[in-house]
Design an enzyme around this catalytic site. Structure first.
Site, mmCIF file in Angstrom:
data_model
loop_
_atom_site.group_PDB
_atom_site.id
_atom_site.type_symbol
_atom_site.label_atom_id
_atom_site.label_comp_id
_atom_site.label_asym_id
_atom_site.label_seq_id
_atom_site.Cartn_x
_atom_site.Cartn_y
_atom_site.Cartn_z
ATOM 1 N N GLY A 112 -3.021 5.958 -11.992
ATOM 2 C CA GLY A 112 -2.922 7.399 -11.896
ATOM 3 C C GLY A 112 -2.506 7.802 -10.490
ATOM 4 O O GLY A 112 -2.289 6.971 -9.619
ATOM 5 N N GLY A 113 -2.406 9.103 -10.264
ATOM 6 C CA GLY A 113 -2.128 9.606 -8.928
ATOM 7 C C GLY A 113 -0.649 9.737 -8.621
ATOM 8 O O GLY A 113 0.213 9.302 -9.373
ATOM 9 N N VAL A 143 2.588 9.699 -5.483
ATOM 10 C CA VAL A 143 3.212 8.664 -4.666
ATOM 11 C C VAL A 143 2.377 8.374 -3.414
ATOM 12 O O VAL A 143 1.749 9.267 -2.839
ATOM 13 C CB VAL A 143 4.638 9.090 -4.254
ATOM 14 C CG1 VAL A 143 4.628 10.348 -3.393
ATOM 15 C CG2 VAL A 143 5.374 7.947 -3.555
ATOM 16 N N THR A 144 2.348 7.104 -3.007
ATOM 17 C CA THR A 144 1.732 6.716 -1.748
ATOM 18 C C THR A 144 2.558 5.618 -1.110
ATOM 19 O O THR A 144 3.540 5.143 -1.685
ATOM 20 C CB THR A 144 0.277 6.264 -1.930
ATOM 21 O OG1 THR A 144 -0.345 6.162 -0.651
ATOM 22 C CG2 THR A 144 0.188 4.929 -2.643
ATOM 23 N N TYR A 145 2.137 5.225 0.094
ATOM 24 C CA TYR A 145 2.896 4.238 0.882
ATOM 25 C C TYR A 145 2.000 3.094 1.304
ATOM 26 O O TYR A 145 0.827 3.293 1.644
ATOM 27 C CB TYR A 145 3.483 4.898 2.136
ATOM 28 C CG TYR A 145 4.100 3.912 3.105
ATOM 29 C CD1 TYR A 145 5.310 3.293 2.813
ATOM 30 C CD2 TYR A 145 3.448 3.571 4.295
ATOM 31 C CE1 TYR A 145 5.872 2.364 3.695
ATOM 32 C CE2 TYR A 145 4.001 2.656 5.171
ATOM 33 C CZ TYR A 145 5.212 2.047 4.865
ATOM 34 O OH TYR A 145 5.759 1.128 5.718
ATOM 35 N N GLY A 178 -8.331 4.112 -4.656
ATOM 36 C CA GLY A 178 -8.277 4.409 -6.065
ATOM 37 C C GLY A 178 -8.232 3.108 -6.836
ATOM 38 O O GLY A 178 -7.865 2.083 -6.281
ATOM 39 N N GLY A 201 -7.357 -0.855 -5.208
ATOM 40 C CA GLY A 201 -8.483 -0.769 -4.284
ATOM 41 C C GLY A 201 -8.343 0.273 -3.209
ATOM 42 O O GLY A 201 -8.376 1.464 -3.482
ATOM 43 N N CYS A 235 0.543 11.753 -2.186
ATOM 44 C CA CYS A 235 -0.214 12.226 -3.347
ATOM 45 C C CYS A 235 -0.064 13.717 -3.595
ATOM 46 O O CYS A 235 -0.924 14.366 -4.179
ATOM 47 C CB CYS A 235 -1.686 11.824 -3.254
ATOM 48 S SG CYS A 235 -2.595 12.488 -1.878
#
Length: 328
Positions: free
Chosen positions: A188-189, A191-193, A257, A268, A287
């Site tokens: 879920g969630g 975009v992240t880096y 997450g 993690g 996010c």
């Protein structure tokens, strides 16, 4: 009982609608190992496990009740390509699920998720040229046991299954020119880096041995980060009232997450340790949080720490919070 499958937004997890966020929220400060007064785990609280020493011939062949967990610390190695470690997590989760066959449908007691004292003493005598091979070799000595992987990644933006691509500010050509992968995964969630300078940690654990509560697990990961930050000299790390992660001076330094399948976790947490981790956040709206800043651990220290040094502090904190002994 039908299979339980939970997806909690992964690293930099958040509400996907930015209009739901107040950018002027007052932070809720966390007390180390704070015990919640209510039975139900809440977002900003952490409940200490207080597990008694377990002595069971069924769960530990040595009879010593040890809660041994294998830790694979690759944090000081060259950064890893993302998809190889993603596939490794799937294999380790599947090994857990094979251990759990019949547990729900036939009301059987599962084999131990913890290493026995004999297994914990195992060290591979084979020189591995890749970390994946090393992890799988170790896993064969105690298949389906809990383990934790620590590493740095090569630059990558990850999208959850429902992530909005408008939060990625660069087109494919620009991403390729910068050497940044773009990968959509089953979480879920938004975009992240991940990238160099950031410590990424993947606990592959069965929550039956801790607390079968997803909210508790998220707060436990945050608690370990807060303890590690305190131990390196960052004293103002906090949670926020309605957001996952850890913040210092209104900057997000750690995000987390998980995906959980039949109470077995994957994915993690990630902690931005040095400023190499920060530059590529400019290519996304992390996010979907408009107007919020990210920071790194070394922003708040007079004497900077390396990713490997912070990993050692986090290892100690994970042992404290999850009441385990990490075995290399």
């Amino acid at each position: 009982m039908t299979e339980l499958a939970f997806v909690v937004p992964l690293l930099m997890a958040c509400f996907t609608n930015p209009s739901n966020w107040s950018l002027n929220r007052q932070p809720q400060f966390s007390t180390k190992l704070k015990v919640a007064s209510k039975p139900q785990q809440q977002l900003g609280q952490f409940q200490k496990l207080n597990i008694s020493q377990i002595v069971s011939d069924k769960n530990d062949a040595s009879g010593n009740g040890g809660r041994y967990v294998r830790i694979h610390d690759f944090s000081e190695m060259e950064p890893f390509e993302f998809t190889s470690m993603w596939e490794l997590q799937k294999i380790l989760v599947q090994n857990h699920l094979e251990r759990l066959v019949g547990v729900d449908s036939q009301q059987l007691s599962p084999d131990s998720q913890f290493l026995t004292s004999i297994e914990s003493n195992y060290c591979s005598t084979t020189v591995k040229t890749d970390a994946v091979g090393d992890v799988l070799d170790m896993d064969e000595t105690g298949k389906g046991r809990d383990c934790i992987i620590m590493l740095q990644h090569q630059p990558v933006y990850t999208l959850g299954t429902g992530s909005d691509t408008r939060y990625v500010k660069m087109d494919e050509e620009k991403l390729q020119s910068l050497g940044i992968q773009l990968v959509r995964i089953e979480r879920g969630g938004e975009v992240t880096y991940h990238g160099p300078g950031q410590l990424t940690v993947y606990p592959i654990v069965d929550l039956r041995g801790y607390k079968k509560d997803i909210h508790w697990y998220m707060r436990a990961l945050e608690e370990a980060i807060i303890i590690a930050l305190e131990n390196v000299g960052v004293k103002d790390a906090v949670r926020e009232n309605d957001a996952t992660g850890v913040w210092v001076n209104n900057k997000k330094v750690a995000a987390l997450g998980v995906k959980v399948r039949r109470w077995v976790t994957m994915h993690g947490l990630a902690v931005n340790v040095d400023n190499r981790a920060l530059g590529n956040f400019e290519g996304i709206v992390p996010c979907g949080l408009i107007g919020r800043d990210v920071g790194c651990v070394n922003d708040f220290l007079d004497k900077p720490v390396s990713v490997g040094e912070f990993a050692r502090h986090l290892r100690s904190a994970l042992q404290e919070v999850f009441e385990i002994e990490c075995i290399s």
